[in-house]
Motif scaffolding. Structure first.
Motif, PDB file in Angstrom:
ATOM      1  N   ALA A  14       0.837  -1.203   0.000  1.00 38.57           N
ATOM      2  CA  ALA A  14       0.000   0.000   0.000  1.00 38.57           C
ATOM      3  C   ALA A  14       0.871   1.252   0.000  1.00 38.57           C
ATOM      4  CB  ALA A  14      -0.931  -0.005   1.211  1.00 38.57           C
ATOM      5  N   LYS A  15       1.965   1.196   0.759  1.00 39.45           N
ATOM      6  CA  LYS A  15       2.880   2.343   0.775  1.00 39.45           C
ATOM      7  C   LYS A  15       3.465   2.570  -0.604  1.00 39.45           C
ATOM      8  CE  LYS A  15       4.839   2.155   5.344  1.00 39.45           C
ATOM      9  NZ  LYS A  15       5.849   1.338   5.991  1.00 39.45           N
ATOM     10  N   ASP A  16       3.920   1.483  -1.227  1.00 39.27           N
ATOM     11  CA  ASP A  16       4.514   1.594  -2.562  1.00 39.27           C
ATOM     12  C   ASP A  16       3.483   2.117  -3.556  1.00 39.27           C
ATOM     13  OD1 ASP A  16       6.600  -1.405  -2.331  1.00 39.27           O
ATOM     14  OD2 ASP A  16       6.850   0.626  -1.551  1.00 39.27           O
ATOM     15  N   GLN A  17       2.248   1.598  -3.424  1.00 40.61           N
ATOM     16  CA  GLN A  17       1.220   2.004  -4.361  1.00 40.61           C
ATOM     17  C   GLN A  17       0.873   3.476  -4.195  1.00 40.61           C
ATOM     18  OE1 GLN A  17       0.008   0.001  -6.830  1.00 40.61           O
ATOM     19  NE2 GLN A  17      -0.903   1.896  -7.538  1.00 40.61           N
ATOM     20  N   SER A  18       0.845   3.938  -2.961  1.00 37.48           N
ATOM     21  CA  SER A  18       0.461   5.331  -2.775  1.00 37.48           C
ATOM     22  C   SER A  18       1.534   6.270  -3.310  1.00 37.48           C
ATOM     23  CB  SER A  18       0.129   5.633  -1.318  1.00 37.48           C
ATOM     24  OG  SER A  18       1.302   5.672  -0.564  1.00 37.48           O
ATOM     25  N   GLU A  19       2.774   5.792  -3.326  1.00 40.23           N
ATOM     26  CA  GLU A  19       3.822   6.612  -3.928  1.00 40.23           C
ATOM     27  C   GLU A  19       3.536   6.806  -5.414  1.00 40.23           C
ATOM     28  OE1 GLU A  19       7.704   5.007  -3.410  1.00 40.23           O
ATOM     29  OE2 GLU A  19       8.642   6.721  -4.416  1.00 40.23           O
ATOM     30  N   ILE A  20       3.047   5.733  -6.027  1.00 45.06           N
ATOM     31  CA  ILE A  20       2.693   5.807  -7.437  1.00 45.06           C
ATOM     32  C   ILE A  20       1.435   6.646  -7.631  1.00 45.06           C
ATOM     33  CG2 ILE A  20       1.914   4.442  -9.410  1.00 45.06           C
ATOM     34  CD1 ILE A  20       3.744   2.226  -8.480  1.00 45.06           C
ATOM     35  N   ASP A  21       0.443   6.415  -6.759  1.00 42.93           N
ATOM     36  CA  ASP A  21      -0.816   7.152  -6.871  1.00 42.93           C
ATOM     37  C   ASP A  21      -0.602   8.650  -6.763  1.00 42.93           C
ATOM     38  OD1 ASP A  21      -3.026   4.847  -5.068  1.00 42.93           O
ATOM     39  OD2 ASP A  21      -2.191   4.825  -7.087  1.00 42.93           O
ATOM     40  N   ASN A  22       0.407   9.025  -5.982  1.00 39.33           N
ATOM     41  CA  ASN A  22       0.604  10.450  -5.750  1.00 39.33           C
ATOM     42  C   ASN A  22       1.255  11.186  -6.904  1.00 39.33           C
ATOM     43  OD1 ASN A  22      -0.583  10.406  -3.282  1.00 39.33           O
ATOM     44  ND2 ASN A  22       1.308  10.068  -2.140  1.00 39.33           N
ATOM     45  N   VAL A  23       1.640  10.458  -7.918  1.00 36.28           N
ATOM     46  CA  VAL A  23       2.210  11.136  -9.082  1.00 36.28           C
ATOM     47  C   VAL A  23       1.061  11.697  -9.904  1.00 36.28           C
ATOM     48  CG1 VAL A  23       3.513  10.821 -11.206  1.00 36.28           C
ATOM     49  CG2 VAL A  23       4.178   9.579  -9.149  1.00 36.28           C
ATOM     50  N   THR A  24       1.033  13.022 -10.024  1.00 41.15           N
ATOM     51  CA  THR A  24      -0.050  13.590 -10.840  1.00 41.15           C
ATOM     52  C   THR A  24       0.491  13.830 -12.239  1.00 41.15           C
ATOM     53  OG1 THR A  24       0.585  15.736 -10.004  1.00 41.15           O
ATOM     54  CG2 THR A  24      -1.322  14.704  -8.990  1.00 41.15           C
ATOM     55  N   ILE A  25      -0.362  13.591 -13.180  1.00 37.49           N
ATOM     56  CA  ILE A  25       0.054  13.700 -14.565  1.00 37.49           C
ATOM     57  C   ILE A  25      -0.730  14.820 -15.217  1.00 37.49           C
ATOM     58  CG2 ILE A  25       0.181  12.453 -16.729  1.00 37.49           C
ATOM     59  CD1 ILE A  25      -0.240   9.932 -14.902  1.00 37.49           C
ATOM     60  N   PRO A  26      -0.058  15.717 -15.916  1.00 39.31           N
ATOM     61  CA  PRO A  26      -0.815  16.764 -16.601  1.00 39.31           C
ATOM     62  C   PRO A  26      -1.743  16.126 -17.621  1.00 39.31           C
ATOM     63  CG  PRO A  26       1.530  16.873 -17.135  1.00 39.31           C
ATOM     64  CD  PRO A  26       1.382  15.798 -16.133  1.00 39.31           C
ATOM     65  N   GLN A  27      -2.949  16.670 -17.725  1.00 37.81           N
ATOM     66  CA  GLN A  27      -3.965  16.056 -18.579  1.00 37.81           C
ATOM     67  C   GLN A  27      -3.478  15.825 -19.992  1.00 37.81           C
ATOM     68  OE1 GLN A  27      -7.179  18.784 -18.418  1.00 37.81           O
ATOM     69  NE2 GLN A  27      -7.245  18.759 -16.194  1.00 37.81           N
ATOM     70  N   GLU A  28      -2.712  16.784 -20.485  1.00 36.66           N
ATOM     71  CA  GLU A  28      -2.350  16.701 -21.906  1.00 36.66           C
ATOM     72  C   GLU A  28      -1.357  15.589 -22.201  1.00 36.66           C
ATOM     73  OE1 GLU A  28      -3.043  19.870 -19.890  1.00 36.66           O
ATOM     74  OE2 GLU A  28      -0.950  20.076 -20.499  1.00 36.66           O
ATOM     75  N   SER A  29      -0.619  15.155 -21.183  1.00 34.64           N
ATOM     76  CA  SER A  29       0.451  14.192 -21.469  1.00 34.64           C
ATOM     77  C   SER A  29      -0.070  12.902 -22.077  1.00 34.64           C
ATOM     78  CB  SER A  29       1.230  13.859 -20.213  1.00 34.64           C
ATOM     79  OG  SER A  29       1.789  15.010 -19.681  1.00 34.64           O
ATOM     80  N   SER A  30      -1.074  12.316 -21.392  1.00 33.50           N
ATOM     81  CA  SER A  30      -1.577  11.047 -21.920  1.00 33.50           C
ATOM     82  C   SER A  30      -2.195  11.266 -23.285  1.00 33.50           C
ATOM     83  CB  SER A  30      -2.631  10.436 -21.015  1.00 33.50           C
ATOM     84  OG  SER A  30      -2.371  10.721 -19.683  1.00 33.50           O
ATOM     85  N   TYR A  31      -2.883  12.412 -23.408  1.00 32.31           N
ATOM     86  CA  TYR A  31      -3.533  12.720 -24.679  1.00 32.31           C
ATOM     87  C   TYR A  31      -2.492  12.764 -25.791  1.00 32.31           C
ATOM     88  CZ  TYR A  31      -6.552  15.004 -28.107  1.00 32.31           C
ATOM     89  OH  TYR A  31      -7.268  15.295 -29.241  1.00 32.31           O
ATOM     90  N   ARG A  32      -1.376  13.452 -25.509  1.00 32.13           N
ATOM     91  CA  ARG A  32      -0.322  13.565 -26.517  1.00 32.13           C
ATOM     92  C   ARG A  32       0.280  12.231 -26.871  1.00 32.13           C
ATOM     93  NH1 ARG A  32       0.852  17.951 -28.842  1.00 32.13           N
ATOM     94  NH2 ARG A  32       1.022  19.896 -27.705  1.00 32.13           N
TER      95      ARG A  32
END
Lengths: 464, 214
Positions: free
Chosen positions: A231-249
């Motif tokens: 859960a600790k490891d996962q929350s480290e990943i969850d906390n990465v916010t991605i700018p909306q446009e990145s995935s779109y691009r």
């Protein structure tokens, strides 16, 4: 021997894809019945420690019980080199997030010198774990932690008859951790690298210990501990916010790279009304321009190649991009001719394939990619070529490889673009996947190849 | 630290995996038409459940984004019954969007009435009291956009709430709450940062997705 061509960089792309074929063919050849990419095998269970090792024991000082899960120190200890120390039959598995085992102190004997820890295969089996370099031990009589030399550090409580003590490896935090009677005592950074054997020691008269490698339930709730770590490891990943446009691009570039024109149109239109709405700031108009360069032509060629219509593809390329064929000796030509050969074999037109090969393959006899020709020719040796070791050539993946090569080479003919790095070889999405895979390997390598292995499938299959 | 690109070119990337990642992104963000087109190109049949699901989530999302909480809640209850009861935080956040909408359009009376009927029940729970106070405070300002709580009015905040609602609905309908694409980017970022820390202990630049995409 490289072919003599006027434009080395165009040919370099073709050459890269022949190299790629070579790297992947070894993997594909090993699995004649599978579609490519099936490396992730849920079923490979690593072997884990199951009992005590009776072969390498500290000769004579300790008696191991017939169940190989208990030990007794029958004699009297006289000095520091007659410790009754035993390792497990195998080292801790290298691909787990955690590893854990426990001991139960049946009898602390006259001095209570019981110890638990990890040692490497070269450990001197007459010394307490922790007294020698590359070992660690938690000792019952003084509650100290020993990690590499004779002086221990204050660590936890002492332990004696009736206590259950556990010892584990946490590959996520790269620590050793210890427990007593179901509660964590503490953890310490894992300096010792390499294969680690669970180790138990007794060192005074009548000391007796039994070991549990998992056959019986543990006193410590290791499952909860593991869940907590995950859960600790996962929350480290969850906390990465991605700018909306990145995935779109990334998706946009993927669609552009592979020429999905219709889909791209939909995507551009929908961008404004999707979830969440994407307002793309055009970073540089050039960016979009070379993504959509020759979109239509690339898509058409891809479709032709993917459906096996190689002659038609060659004809179209001849009309539109004869530069990439050059004088018919470029790596791209080799890939295309081989593919047509493969298609003829697929249709069972063996005589046609032979005469085609004789016509076209001669000029590649000194080419760096002539091993591809050889593999193709090998198809002829089998009545059921698809079941042979070169059967993978008949799969879609080979068509895909040729289509990708043509696609990448055409992208390079864009006059507006200065070529740098791996442009055009693949889309950002593939590059991203490669990055995360390579970096994960590297990260694991820093922990001497211990810990869970990254698999893309886990991301694809996770329900979260 | 940058892994030598030549090393990782050898990593085999499976086309099916790529397709799944792209599909997962399109489904998550309700690109129904694009998805159907893409599936047609790669020769996969679209699923009717997927299409309906995307349409519904899209509508719900846009109602939430526009601050039309009652419609968003109505449709959510229809599509994912019990979801909002289980997710009080989310429920509160959506209601707050409606409240903010009233405040922004200067419908003070409606805002008050709404607050009293919808917000007050939450006030019984200690952890919502502070949040409530923040929102109610907006009413005290002639120009709430210039108040200390201006972030509650921002489009980023609205996006975040609407996105949280989308994730919750996905999870409720047994779909992944994060798209594989997002997970991929997140994981890459974490791993790269970890490597940077390990290899260059005196601090290295964090992984820049933007640079990577150039």
């Amino acid at each position: 021997a490289m072919s003599q061509t006027a434009s080395p960089s165009l040919d370099a792309i073709g050459a890269y894809f022949i190299d790629y074929w070579r790297w992947t063919s070894k993997v594909s050849a090993l699995k004649p019945d599978e579609e490519s990419g099936g490396e992730f095998d849920h079923e490979t269970e690593e072997e884990t420690p199951t009992e005590l090792d009776t072969v390498n024991s500290s000769g004579g000082f300790v008696l191991i019980g017939p169940d190989k899960l208990s030990l007794l120190y029958p004699g009297i200890n006289h000095h520091d080199h007659d410790v009754g120390v035993v390792q497990a039959n195998r080292p801790a598995p290298s691909e787990n997030l955690l590893y854990y085992f426990e001991i139960y102190a049946k009898n602390a004997g006259s001095k209570g010198n019981i110890a638990i820890g990890f040692t490497t295969s070269s450990f001197k089996l007459r010394r307490q774990p922790g007294w020698e370099p590359n070992s660690i031990g938690y000792h019952g009589h003084d509650g100290l932690l020993y990690h590499g030399h004779g002086k221990g550090e204050a660590f936890g409580p002492t332990f004696t008859t009736g206590d259950t003590v556990g010892c584990g490896i946490n590959n996520s935090t790269q620590e050793f951790f210890f427990t007593k009677n179901g509660a964590i005592v503490g953890s310490v950074y894992k300096e010792v690298k390499g294969e680690l054997f669970p180790t138990v020691a007794v060192h005074s008269q009548n000391e007796e210990v039994s070991v549990n490698f998992g056959k019986d339930p543990f006193v410590f709730d290791i499952k909860a501990y593991e869940a907590e770590q995950r859960a600790k490891d996962q929350s480290e990943i969850d906390n990465v916010t991605i700018p909306q446009e990145s995935s779109y691009r990334i998706v946009q570039k993927y669609l552009q790279h592979y020429g999905y024109e219709e889909t791209l149109k939909m995507f551009d239109i929908s961008g404004k009304s999707n979830v969440p709405p994407v307002s793309l700031v055009p970073e540089d108009g050039l960016n979009d321009q070379y993504g959509t360069y020759a979109l239509n032509e690339r898509r058409t060629l891809r479709q032709l190649i993917r459906s096996g219509k190689i002659q038609e593809a060659l004809f179209a390329i001849q009309q539109l991009y004869h530069d990439i064929l050059q004088d018919g000796t470029s790596a791209i030509c080799l890939l295309l001719h081989c593919q047509h050969f493969i298609e003829l074999v697929r249709e069972g037109k063996l005589e046609d394939s032979i005469s085609y090969g004789q016509r076209e393959f001669d000029k590649f006899k000194n080419h760096a990619g002539c091993d591809l020709v050889k593999d193709c020719a090998t198809l002829l040796a089998y009545e059921q070529p698809s079941k042979s070791c070169v059967g993978y050539l008949l799969r879609d993946s080979q068509r895909e490889l040729v289509a990708d090569a043509v696609n990448a080479t055409i992208l390079l003919t864009n006059p507006d673009v200065k070529v740098s790095g791996g442009y055009g070889l693949c889309s950002s999405l593939e590059r991203l996947i490669r990055q995360v895979t390579a970096c994960s390997v590297e990260k694991r390598h820093l922990n001497s190849d211990q810990g869970e292995v990254f698999h893309l499938r886990r991301i694809l299959e996770s329900g979260k | 630290m940058d892994t030598d690109p030549r090393e990782y070119e050898k990593i085999v990337v499976n086309e099916n995996d790529i397709h799944k990642i792209v599909q997962s992104y399109l489904i998550h963000h309700c690109f129904r038409d694009t998805l159907e087109s893409f599936l047609a190109c790669i020769g996969v049949k679209p699923s009717v459940e997927n299409s309906e699901d995307m349409d519904r989530r899209k509508r719900i999302f846009h109602f939430a984004l526009d601050g039309n909480a009652s419609k968003a809640i109505e449709l959510t209850n229809e599509y994912a019954p019990g979801l909002l009861e289980e997710n009080k935080d989310l429920h509160f956040d959506i209601l707050s969007l409606q409240f903010v909408e009233f405040v922004c359009t200067r419908k003070i009376e409606e805002a008050l009435a709404f607050a009293q009927s919808k917000f007050t029940p939450f006030g019984k729970d200690q952890k919502y009291v502070a949040k409530l106070e923040d929102f109610m405070a907006l009413l005290a300002y002639e120009e709430p956009e210039k108040s200390p709580m201006f972030h509650l009015l921002s489009s980023d905040h609205r996006h975040q709430v609407a996105e949280n609602l989308n994730r919750a609905i996905l999870a409720h309908t047994k779909q992944p709450g994060y798209s594989a694409m997002e997970r991929l980017i997140q994981q890459t970022t974490v791993v790269k940062q970890c490597l940077s820390q390990e290899c260059f202990k005196d601090g290295n630049e964090p992984f820049s997705l933007k640079d990577f995409l150039k």
